[in-house]
Design a protein around this motif. Structure first.
Motif, PDB file in Angstrom:
ATOM      1  N   VAL A   1      -5.997  11.496  -0.728  1.00 40.22           N
ATOM      2  CA  VAL A   1      -6.224  12.729  -0.132  1.00 40.22           C
ATOM      3  C   VAL A   1      -4.701  13.263  -0.740  1.00 40.22           C
ATOM      4  CG1 VAL A   1      -6.068  14.443   1.701  1.00 40.22           C
ATOM      5  CG2 VAL A   1      -7.496  12.267   1.679  1.00 40.22           C
ATOM      6  N   ILE A   2      -4.781  14.579  -1.716  1.00 42.19           N
ATOM      7  CA  ILE A   2      -3.467  14.980  -2.210  1.00 42.19           C
ATOM      8  C   ILE A   2      -3.352  16.284  -2.298  1.00 42.19           C
ATOM      9  CG2 ILE A   2      -3.437  12.948  -3.820  1.00 42.19           C
ATOM     10  CD1 ILE A   2      -4.370  14.769  -6.085  1.00 42.19           C
TER      11      ILE A   2
ATOM     12  N   VAL B   1       2.731  16.622  -7.146  1.00 40.34           N
ATOM     13  CA  VAL B   1       1.550  16.247  -6.504  1.00 40.34           C
ATOM     14  C   VAL B   1       1.964  15.596  -5.092  1.00 40.34           C
ATOM     15  CG1 VAL B   1      -0.302  14.466  -6.743  1.00 40.34           C
ATOM     16  CG2 VAL B   1       0.003  16.131  -8.626  1.00 40.34           C
ATOM     17  N   SER B   2       1.589  15.776  -4.035  1.00 40.22           N
ATOM     18  CA  SER B   2       1.989  15.396  -2.906  1.00 40.22           C
ATOM     19  C   SER B   2       0.829  14.584  -2.326  1.00 40.22           C
ATOM     20  CB  SER B   2       2.375  16.690  -1.838  1.00 40.22           C
ATOM     21  OG  SER B   2       2.775  16.064  -0.671  1.00 40.22           O
ATOM     22  N   SER B   3       1.218  13.189  -2.093  1.00 46.14           N
ATOM     23  CA  SER B   3       0.244  12.164  -1.593  1.00 46.14           C
ATOM     24  C   SER B   3       0.040  12.757   0.028  1.00 46.14           C
ATOM     25  CB  SER B   3       0.679  10.770  -1.695  1.00 46.14           C
ATOM     26  OG  SER B   3      -0.354   9.977  -1.066  1.00 46.14           O
TER      27      SER B   3
ATOM     28  N   PRO C   1       0.779  -1.187  -0.050  1.00 47.04           N
ATOM     29  CA  PRO C   1       0.076   0.105   0.055  1.00 47.04           C
ATOM     30  C   PRO C   1       0.869   1.143   0.168  1.00 47.04           C
ATOM     31  CG  PRO C   1      -0.763  -1.365   1.857  1.00 47.04           C
ATOM     32  CD  PRO C   1       0.689  -1.995   1.302  1.00 47.04           C
ATOM     33  N   MET C   2       0.071   2.392  -0.288  1.00 45.31           N
ATOM     34  CA  MET C   2       0.779   3.666  -0.272  1.00 45.31           C
ATOM     35  C   MET C   2       1.104   4.029   1.118  1.00 45.31           C
ATOM     36  SD  MET C   2       2.087   5.602  -2.534  1.00 45.31           S
ATOM     37  CE  MET C   2       2.058   7.141  -1.592  1.00 45.31           C
ATOM     38  N   ASP C   3       1.733   5.130   1.338  1.00 46.37           N
ATOM     39  CA  ASP C   3       2.091   5.522   2.585  1.00 46.37           C
ATOM     40  C   ASP C   3       0.834   6.255   3.393  1.00 46.37           C
ATOM     41  OD1 ASP C   3       3.333   8.975   3.126  1.00 46.37           O
ATOM     42  OD2 ASP C   3       1.478   8.607   2.524  1.00 46.37           O
TER      43      ASP C   3
END
Length: 502
Positions: free
Chosen positions: A339-340, A347-349, A113-115
């Motif tokens: 949410v970004i 683009v910041s996650s 999964p992503m952070d």
């Protein structure tokens, strides 16, 4: 840039007290500097994250790298040069299979999964809240984000190319020969290879040729003329892999909707309850929160509130800069939300949550691939916007190392604030949890504070340089605090951001 009349207004909290680490579970081992941001321009936030800061709601924090138990290094991916790995392709194929056949994988997803799923250890909850004449801000219930990941790295099985060619029986005296071995019977002298038969070819080459012929027939049937055979060695782009996973005849349709969360758009308001319900289920199933903990107000503070001011410069992307939610709608309902923040260079996650029923689809990694593709799309509208920030890379936590697989990628040096490729950083981090990543001893902090007196402060609705403020209020002993703050945000930001003084 539009919005240039806006100011970033912050309150600095320092970073003396330790709090629980979400990575190694040390109760008092995590240390960070913190600021509460009343408002913030996107350029200021871009510059802050390029100095190791990161936001959680309106709370902005920076790990104290030499002191914290699990150092957290800012990581970014070069989106334009990204090429999906085998594990990334598996995740896209898994989504394609579900969309076309409606079958969820039975086993846990291979991908990581992503952070947003493996959350950052999270900032401490602010202990001081301003009672300023700007506005009264409620105490931020900053969530202590705890990593709750699946496998740390995706298991990549080596695919062995089986070249099982058909064994041919010799027609000379009915003599059989075992493949790759010795003669079953003593062979008799012969005349050699039959010149009337074509030479033997590897099965692998035959498969490639058949595949090329099929591609040529399919393209010819679609009315595409081929002057030359297709270059089979040219790798497919990320966009091509994503497009292939979204077939037109799919039983369930996947749609990604971008909605502005601050200020909230009409689409955001209309889908708020559905999005919140997914978040609540996610927190209870993945993080084992009791039903009353993921409240609506906590959800708003954590993932909806943002200090970033919406900006729409003429040279920016169509939707402008600021904070957004990317909603993944599958078969008419929200299954995941990314949410970004869309900033001048990236683009910041921020976070990713999903419906627990779809855990096996590896939506964290899938959303990361979609966000990289989204970054590449935005770059065509705004040339400087070419990076994808994945939050923090924590090498001391094996579950967080998967972020280094989105390559090419860089880590931010905590001393020089320059970017260093992941490949160069890993040997250093294998030897020590904390490391100066830029090995050039002459590389220094270009934004090191030269004159703290030029830092701007806000006092009783009046903006002034700190040197003027300190002369007016000589009895105050906050010089050390302002010096620390300025060194953390850098000289340029210190001269733009308004530091609130009560």
């Amino acid at each position: 840039m539009a919005g240039s009349n806006s100011y970033t207004i912050v309150e600095y909290f320092g970073g003396d007290d330790g709090y629980r680490c979400g990575y190694c579970k040390n109760d008092k081992g995590n240390f960070s500097h913190g600021m509460w941001s009343h408002s913030m321009t996107v350029q200021d936030y871009q510059d802050l994250i390029d100095r190791g800061w990161r936001r959680s709601g309106k709370y902005v924090y920076k790990p104290i790298m030499k002191k914290t138990c699990c150092p957290q290094y800012t990581i970014r991916c070069h989106a334009l040069n990204f090429q999906p790995s085998k594990s990334h392709k598996k995740i896209l194929k898994k989504m394609s299979k579900y969309i076309s056949k409606g079958e969820l994988p039975t086993a846990q997803a291979d991908g990581e999964p992503m952070d947003s799923v493996c959350e950052e250890a999270g900032p401490r909850e602010p202990t001081k809240v301003c009672q300023s004449d700007l506005k009264v801000v409620a105490n931020a219930d900053i969530k202590d984000e705890v990593p709750n990941c699946s496998a740390a790295t995706e298991v990549q099985k080596n695919s062995v190319d089986s070249t099982a060619g058909s064994s041919e029986n010799s027609q000379n005296d009915s003599t059989s020969v075992s493949e790759g071995g010795t003669d079953a019977k003593a062979s008799k002298p012969g005349l050699g290879a039959d010149p009337s038969r074509p030479p033997c070819r590897k099965a692998k080459d035959l498969r490639k040729e058949r595949r090329l012929q099929k591609d040529q027939k399919r393209q010819h049937g679609a009315g595409i003329s081929l002057a030359k055979p297709a270059n089979t060695n040219q790798p497919k782009t990320l966009e091509e892999f994503i497009s292939e996973s979204l077939e037109d005849n799919s039983s369930d349709r996947l749609e990604v909707r971008l909605v502005r969360s601050n200020p909230p758009s009409q689409q955001f308001k209309a889908s708020f309850d559905a999005s919140y319900q997914v978040y609540k289920l996610y927190q209870m199933a993945i993080h084992k929160d009791p039903p009353d903990k993921p409240s609506e107000s906590q959800f708003r503070r954590f993932l909806c509130d943002s200090p970033l001011e919406a900006e729409h410069p003429p040279d920016g992307p169509e939707m402008g800069y600021g904070s957004f939610h990317q909603q993944y709608w599958l078969d008419g309902r929200i299954v995941a939300v990314g949410v970004i923040d869309i900033l001048p260079a990236c683009v910041s996650s921020v976070y990713l949550y999903y419906h627990p029923d779809f855990t096996s689809l590896s939506l964290g990694s899938y959303s990361a691939l979609r966000e990289i593709a989204f970054t590449r799309k935005l770059q065509k509208q705004s040339t400087k916007l070419c990076y994808y920030y994945l939050g923090f890379y924590v090498h001391s936590c094996p579950k967080m190392r998967y972020k280094g697989q989105y390559r090419p990628a860089d880590l931010l040096c905590p001393e020089s604030y320059t970017w260093v490729s992941v490949e160069q950083c890993i040997p250093l981090l294998n030897n020590s949890r904390y490391a100066r990543l830029n090995q050039d001893p002459d590389a220094g902090d270009s934004q090191a504070v030269k004159d703290v007196g030029r830092a701007l402060v806000l006092h009783k609705r009046t903006v002034m340089p700190y040197i003027v403020y300190s002369c007016k209020f000589k009895g105050r002993s906050d010089t050390a605090e302002v010096q620390e703050y300025a060194s953390l945000v850098g000289q340029d930001c210190a001269e733009r951001i308004l530091l609130y003084r009560s």
